[in-house]
Scaffold this motif. Structure first.
Motif, PDB file in Angstrom:
ATOM      1  N   VAL A  14       0.785   8.319   2.825  1.00  0.00           N
ATOM      2  CA  VAL A  14       1.372   7.108   3.391  1.00  0.00           C
ATOM      3  C   VAL A  14       1.265   5.992   2.361  1.00  0.00           C
ATOM      4  O   VAL A  14       0.173   5.678   1.885  1.00  0.00           O
ATOM      5  N   ALA A  15       2.397   5.417   1.995  1.00  0.00           N
ATOM      6  CA  ALA A  15       2.423   4.279   1.074  1.00  0.00           C
ATOM      7  C   ALA A  15       2.627   3.010   1.882  1.00  0.00           C
ATOM      8  O   ALA A  15       3.538   2.931   2.706  1.00  0.00           O
ATOM      9  N   VAL A  16       1.738   2.045   1.665  1.00  0.00           N
ATOM     10  CA  VAL A  16       1.804   0.788   2.416  1.00  0.00           C
ATOM     11  C   VAL A  16       1.746  -0.378   1.432  1.00  0.00           C
ATOM     12  O   VAL A  16       0.909  -0.391   0.525  1.00  0.00           O
ATOM     13  N   VAL A  17       2.638  -1.335   1.605  1.00  0.00           N
ATOM     14  CA  VAL A  17       2.578  -2.574   0.836  1.00  0.00           C
ATOM     15  C   VAL A  17       2.130  -3.686   1.775  1.00  0.00           C
ATOM     16  O   VAL A  17       2.732  -3.907   2.827  1.00  0.00           O
ATOM     17  N   ALA A  18       1.057  -4.369   1.395  1.00  0.00           N
ATOM     18  CA  ALA A  18       0.585  -5.519   2.157  1.00  0.00           C
ATOM     19  C   ALA A  18       1.103  -6.780   1.488  1.00  0.00           C
ATOM     20  O   ALA A  18       1.147  -6.862   0.255  1.00  0.00           O
ATOM     21  N   GLN A  19       1.526  -7.733   2.280  1.00  0.00           N
ATOM     22  CA  GLN A  19       1.898  -9.037   1.728  1.00  0.00           C
ATOM     23  C   GLN A  19       1.725 -10.065   2.829  1.00  0.00           C
ATOM     24  O   GLN A  19       1.613  -9.717   3.997  1.00  0.00           O
ATOM     25  N   ALA A  20       1.687 -11.318   2.466  1.00  0.00           N
ATOM     26  CA  ALA A  20       1.499 -12.365   3.461  1.00  0.00           C
ATOM     27  C   ALA A  20       2.749 -12.405   4.352  1.00  0.00           C
ATOM     28  O   ALA A  20       3.809 -12.733   3.851  1.00  0.00           O
ATOM     29  N   ILE A  41      -4.064  -1.920  13.120  1.00  0.00           N
ATOM     30  CA  ILE A  41      -4.365  -2.165  11.715  1.00  0.00           C
ATOM     31  C   ILE A  41      -4.489  -3.668  11.533  1.00  0.00           C
ATOM     32  O   ILE A  41      -3.636  -4.422  11.994  1.00  0.00           O
ATOM     33  N   LEU A  42      -5.565  -4.093  10.893  1.00  0.00           N
ATOM     34  CA  LEU A  42      -5.824  -5.525  10.736  1.00  0.00           C
ATOM     35  C   LEU A  42      -6.151  -5.867   9.293  1.00  0.00           C
ATOM     36  O   LEU A  42      -6.612  -5.027   8.530  1.00  0.00           O
ATOM     37  N   CYS A  43      -5.932  -7.130   8.975  1.00  0.00           N
ATOM     38  CA  CYS A  43      -6.335  -7.666   7.681  1.00  0.00           C
ATOM     39  C   CYS A  43      -7.665  -8.391   7.865  1.00  0.00           C
ATOM     40  O   CYS A  43      -7.771  -9.310   8.667  1.00  0.00           O
ATOM     41  N   ASN A  44      -8.678  -7.958   7.138  1.00  0.00           N
ATOM     42  CA  ASN A  44     -10.011  -8.556   7.237  1.00  0.00           C
ATOM     43  C   ASN A  44     -10.331  -9.528   6.112  1.00  0.00           C
ATOM     44  O   ASN A  44     -11.438 -10.034   6.030  1.00  0.00           O
ATOM     45  N   GLU A  45      -9.371  -9.728   5.202  1.00  0.00           N
ATOM     46  CA  GLU A  45      -9.607 -10.670   4.105  1.00  0.00           C
ATOM     47  C   GLU A  45      -8.752 -11.903   4.376  1.00  0.00           C
ATOM     48  O   GLU A  45      -7.536 -11.785   4.534  1.00  0.00           O
ATOM     49  N   TYR A  67      -2.163   5.122   0.457  1.00  0.00           N
ATOM     50  CA  TYR A  67      -2.088   4.373  -0.797  1.00  0.00           C
ATOM     51  C   TYR A  67      -1.626   2.978  -0.419  1.00  0.00           C
ATOM     52  O   TYR A  67      -0.547   2.811   0.147  1.00  0.00           O
ATOM     53  N   VAL A  68      -2.448   1.992  -0.724  1.00  0.00           N
ATOM     54  CA  VAL A  68      -2.119   0.640  -0.287  1.00  0.00           C
ATOM     55  C   VAL A  68      -2.215  -0.318  -1.465  1.00  0.00           C
ATOM     56  O   VAL A  68      -3.177  -0.271  -2.233  1.00  0.00           O
ATOM     57  N   THR A  69      -1.218  -1.175  -1.591  1.00  0.00           N
ATOM     58  CA  THR A  69      -1.281  -2.206  -2.626  1.00  0.00           C
ATOM     59  C   THR A  69      -0.764  -3.523  -2.051  1.00  0.00           C
ATOM     60  O   THR A  69      -0.238  -3.560  -0.947  1.00  0.00           O
ATOM     61  N   SER A  70      -0.971  -4.593  -2.792  1.00  0.00           N
ATOM     62  CA  SER A  70      -0.560  -5.914  -2.322  1.00  0.00           C
ATOM     63  C   SER A  70       0.493  -6.505  -3.246  1.00  0.00           C
ATOM     64  O   SER A  70       0.442  -6.321  -4.463  1.00  0.00           O
ATOM     65  N   ARG A  71       1.422  -7.223  -2.632  1.00  0.00           N
ATOM     66  CA  ARG A  71       2.465  -7.870  -3.415  1.00  0.00           C
ATOM     67  C   ARG A  71       2.049  -9.261  -3.877  1.00  0.00           C
ATOM     68  O   ARG A  71       2.597  -9.787  -4.842  1.00  0.00           O
ATOM     69  N   GLY A  86      -4.605 -16.691   4.155  1.00  0.00           N
ATOM     70  CA  GLY A  86      -3.721 -17.832   4.361  1.00  0.00           C
ATOM     71  C   GLY A  86      -3.414 -18.069   5.828  1.00  0.00           C
ATOM     72  O   GLY A  86      -4.034 -17.482   6.705  1.00  0.00           O
ATOM     73  N   ALA A  87      -2.421 -18.947   6.066  1.00  0.00           N
ATOM     74  CA  ALA A  87      -2.141 -19.436   7.415  1.00  0.00           C
ATOM     75  C   ALA A  87      -1.850 -18.318   8.402  1.00  0.00           C
ATOM     76  O   ALA A  87      -2.207 -18.416   9.568  1.00  0.00           O
ATOM     77  N   GLY A  88      -1.197 -17.245   7.954  1.00  0.00           N
ATOM     78  CA  GLY A  88      -0.810 -16.190   8.884  1.00  0.00           C
ATOM     79  C   GLY A  88      -1.785 -15.029   8.956  1.00  0.00           C
ATOM     80  O   GLY A  88      -1.489 -13.999   9.555  1.00  0.00           O
ATOM     81  N   HIS A  89      -2.951 -15.223   8.358  1.00  0.00           N
ATOM     82  CA  HIS A  89      -3.945 -14.143   8.287  1.00  0.00           C
ATOM     83  C   HIS A  89      -4.190 -13.480   9.644  1.00  0.00           C
ATOM     84  O   HIS A  89      -4.224 -12.259   9.754  1.00  0.00           O
ATOM     85  N   HIS A  90      -4.350 -14.310  10.681  1.00  0.00           N
ATOM     86  CA  HIS A  90      -4.719 -13.773  11.988  1.00  0.00           C
ATOM     87  C   HIS A  90      -3.585 -12.991  12.639  1.00  0.00           C
ATOM     88  O   HIS A  90      -3.811 -12.246  13.578  1.00  0.00           O
ATOM     89  N   ASP A  91      -2.380 -13.171  12.137  1.00  0.00           N
ATOM     90  CA  ASP A  91      -1.244 -12.443  12.710  1.00  0.00           C
ATOM     91  C   ASP A  91      -0.889 -11.221  11.883  1.00  0.00           C
ATOM     92  O   ASP A  91       0.086 -10.534  12.166  1.00  0.00           O
ATOM     93  N   MET A  92      -1.660 -10.954  10.841  1.00  0.00           N
ATOM     94  CA  MET A  92      -1.329  -9.849   9.959  1.00  0.00           C
ATOM     95  C   MET A  92      -1.861  -8.556  10.564  1.00  0.00           C
ATOM     96  O   MET A  92      -3.061  -8.303  10.545  1.00  0.00           O
ATOM     97  N   GLU A  93      -0.947  -7.783  11.119  1.00  0.00           N
ATOM     98  CA  GLU A  93      -1.399  -6.557  11.779  1.00  0.00           C
ATOM     99  C   GLU A  93      -0.336  -5.484  11.752  1.00  0.00           C
ATOM    100  O   GLU A  93       0.839  -5.752  11.471  1.00  0.00           O
ATOM    101  N   GLY A  94      -0.783  -4.291  12.020  1.00  0.00           N
ATOM    102  CA  GLY A  94       0.112  -3.144  12.082  1.00  0.00           C
ATOM    103  C   GLY A  94      -0.393  -2.172  13.117  1.00  0.00           C
ATOM    104  O   GLY A  94      -1.319  -2.479  13.883  1.00  0.00           O
ATOM    105  N   LYS A  95       0.223  -1.002  13.143  1.00  0.00           N
ATOM    106  CA  LYS A  95      -0.142  -0.027  14.164  1.00  0.00           C
ATOM    107  C   LYS A  95      -0.128   1.368  13.564  1.00  0.00           C
ATOM    108  O   LYS A  95       0.745   1.690  12.751  1.00  0.00           O
ATOM    109  N   LEU A  96      -1.107   2.162  13.948  1.00  0.00           N
ATOM    110  CA  LEU A  96      -1.171   3.555  13.504  1.00  0.00           C
ATOM    111  C   LEU A  96      -1.165   4.450  14.733  1.00  0.00           C
ATOM    112  O   LEU A  96      -2.025   4.333  15.605  1.00  0.00           O
ATOM    113  N   ASN A  97      -0.165   5.317  14.801  1.00  0.00           N
ATOM    114  CA  ASN A  97      -0.074   6.262  15.917  1.00  0.00           C
ATOM    115  C   ASN A  97      -0.381   7.664  15.414  1.00  0.00           C
ATOM    116  O   ASN A  97       0.240   8.129  14.458  1.00  0.00           O
ATOM    117  N   VAL A  98      -1.342   8.310  16.049  1.00  0.00           N
ATOM    118  CA  VAL A  98      -1.607   9.721  15.767  1.00  0.00           C
ATOM    119  C   VAL A  98      -1.085  10.477  16.988  1.00  0.00           C
ATOM    120  O   VAL A  98      -1.617  10.332  18.091  1.00  0.00           O
TER     121      VAL A  98
END
Ligand code: CUA
Length: 157
Positions: A70-76, A136-140, A95-99, A143-155
Motif C-alpha cells: 500500500v502506497a500512501v502520500v500524507a499531506q496537509a 487512521i490518524l495523524c499524531n504529529e 509505504y508512506v511518505t509526505s509531500r 498545522g491548522a487542520g491536524h485534528h481533521d487529518m484522518e483516514g480509514k483502513l478496512n480489513v
C-alpha cells in the motif's frame, strides 16, 4: 570513613554515570533498538512524488499470494488514498511518505504508528488476521487542520 572517602565515591559514581550515558547514546545510535522511522523504504524527492514509480499511483497493490503493498502520500491535511481496503489473512506492507511537512501514519488500535517525513519513505509490514475497521490518524502536529487529518483502513472478509 572520612569526607575524603565520600568525595572519592561520588567522583567514581559520577564517572560511571557519564560513561553510562555515553554508552546509552552510542547504543541508541547504532544498536538494534526500535527505530522511530524505518528508513528501509529509502528516500524520495518530495517535489517529484507524482513521477515516482510507487507514489505516482497510490493505493493497494496485490503483489502475489496473500501479500499486498500500500502506497500512501500524507499531506496537509489528508492521506491519499484516505480509505484503504485489504483482505483479512493478508500480509500488508505500507509505504508512506509526505509531500510537505512531518505527519504520522497511525492506525488506531494497532501498533502501526510511524512518523512520515518529507523526503523519506516509512515502511512497515503488518499481518491482518481478522476483518475489522480501523481509523487512521495523524499524531504529529502539522498545522491548522491536524485534528481533521484522518483516514480509514478496512480489513474485509
Ligand atoms: Cu498531519 Cu498532523
Amino acid at each position: 570513613m572520612n569526607i575524603h572517602t565520600y568525595e572519592k565515591i561520588w567522583l567514581v559514581a559520577a564517572m560511571v554515570l557519564i560513561v553510562g550515558f555515553i554508552a546509552t547514546i552510542t547504543y541508541g545510535a547504532v544498536g538494534p533498538g526500535i527505530a522511530m522511522v524505518d528508513d528501509d523504504g529509502g528516500s524520495i524527492d518530495p517535489d517529484a512524488i507524482g513521477d515516482h514509480e510507487r507514489f505516482g499511483d497510490t493505493g493497494v497493490e496485490h503483489v502475489g499470494g496473500n501479500e499486498y503493498e500500500v502506497a500512501v502520500v500524507a499531506q496537509a491535511w489528508s492521506y491519499f488514498p484516505d480509505e484503504i481496503t485489504v483482505p483479512a489473512n493478508s500480509e500488508v506492507t505500507f509505504y508512506v511518505t509526505s509531500r510537505d511537512v512531518t505527519h504520522s501514519f497511525s492506525v488506531v488500535g494497532t501498533n502501526i504508528n510511524t512518523m512520515v517525513i518529507p523526503g523519506e519513505v516509512s515502511q512497515m509490514t503488518v499481518e491482518f488476521d481478522e476483518p475489522g475497521e480501523y481509523g487512521i490518524l495523524c499524531n504529529e502536529y502539522c498545522g491548522a487542520g491536524h485534528h481533521d487529518m484522518e483516514g480509514k483502513l478496512n480489513v474485509v472478509p
